[in-house]
Design a protein around this motif. Structure first.
Motif, short mmCIF file in Angstrom:
data_model
loop_
_atom_site.label_atom_id
_atom_site.label_comp_id
_atom_site.label_asym_id
_atom_site.label_seq_id
_atom_site.Cartn_x
_atom_site.Cartn_y
_atom_site.Cartn_z
N ALA A 91 19.23 -54.35 -41.04
CA ALA A 91 20.24 -53.45 -40.48
C ALA A 91 19.94 -53.14 -39.02
N LEU A 92 18.67 -52.88 -38.71
CA LEU A 92 18.32 -52.56 -37.33
C LEU A 92 18.42 -53.78 -36.43
N HIS A 93 18.06 -54.95 -36.92
CA HIS A 93 18.20 -56.17 -36.12
C HIS A 93 19.68 -56.43 -35.81
N ALA A 94 20.55 -56.24 -36.78
CA ALA A 94 21.99 -56.44 -36.55
C ALA A 94 22.52 -55.45 -35.51
N THR A 95 22.05 -54.22 -35.57
CA THR A 95 22.48 -53.21 -34.62
C THR A 95 22.02 -53.55 -33.21
N VAL A 96 20.78 -53.99 -33.07
CA VAL A 96 20.27 -54.37 -31.76
C VAL A 96 21.04 -55.56 -31.21
N GLU A 97 21.36 -56.52 -32.06
CA GLU A 97 22.13 -57.67 -31.60
C GLU A 97 23.52 -57.23 -31.11
N HIS A 98 24.12 -56.28 -31.79
CA HIS A 98 25.41 -55.77 -31.35
C HIS A 98 25.27 -55.08 -29.99
N LEU A 99 24.22 -54.29 -29.83
CA LEU A 99 23.97 -53.62 -28.56
C LEU A 99 23.76 -54.62 -27.44
N ARG A 100 23.13 -55.74 -27.73
CA ARG A 100 22.89 -56.77 -26.72
C ARG A 100 24.21 -57.29 -26.12
N ALA A 101 25.29 -57.23 -26.89
CA ALA A 101 26.58 -57.69 -26.38
C ALA A 101 27.04 -56.86 -25.18
N TYR A 102 26.52 -55.65 -25.04
CA TYR A 102 26.91 -54.77 -23.95
C TYR A 102 25.93 -54.77 -22.79
#
Length: 61
Positions: free
Chosen positions: A43-54
């Motif tokens: 869950a945290l890895h997915a969240t960080v990957e989403h944040l990387r998009a910004y």
């Protein structure tokens, strides 16, 4: 991070914070039930990957 130019101005900091908290809480609950840290990690890895998009640079996250 927006003020420093490290994430895009289009990012909604409140929404990103809500997403991170939800991922942590949900992942924690699933990890407790499963007695395995994998759900929290995922869950945290997915969240960080989403944040990387910004992000506006490679050194942020």
């Amino acid at each position: 991070m927006q003020y420093d130019g490290r994430i895009d101005a289009s990012a909604d900091p409140a929404q990103l914070a809500h997403m991170l908290i939800a991922a942590y809480q949900g992942g924690s609950l699933l990890a407790q039930i499963a007695r395995d840290l994998a759900p929290l990690r995922d869950a945290l890895h997915a969240t960080v990957e989403h944040l990387r998009a910004y992000t506006t640079s490679d050194d942020v996250v």
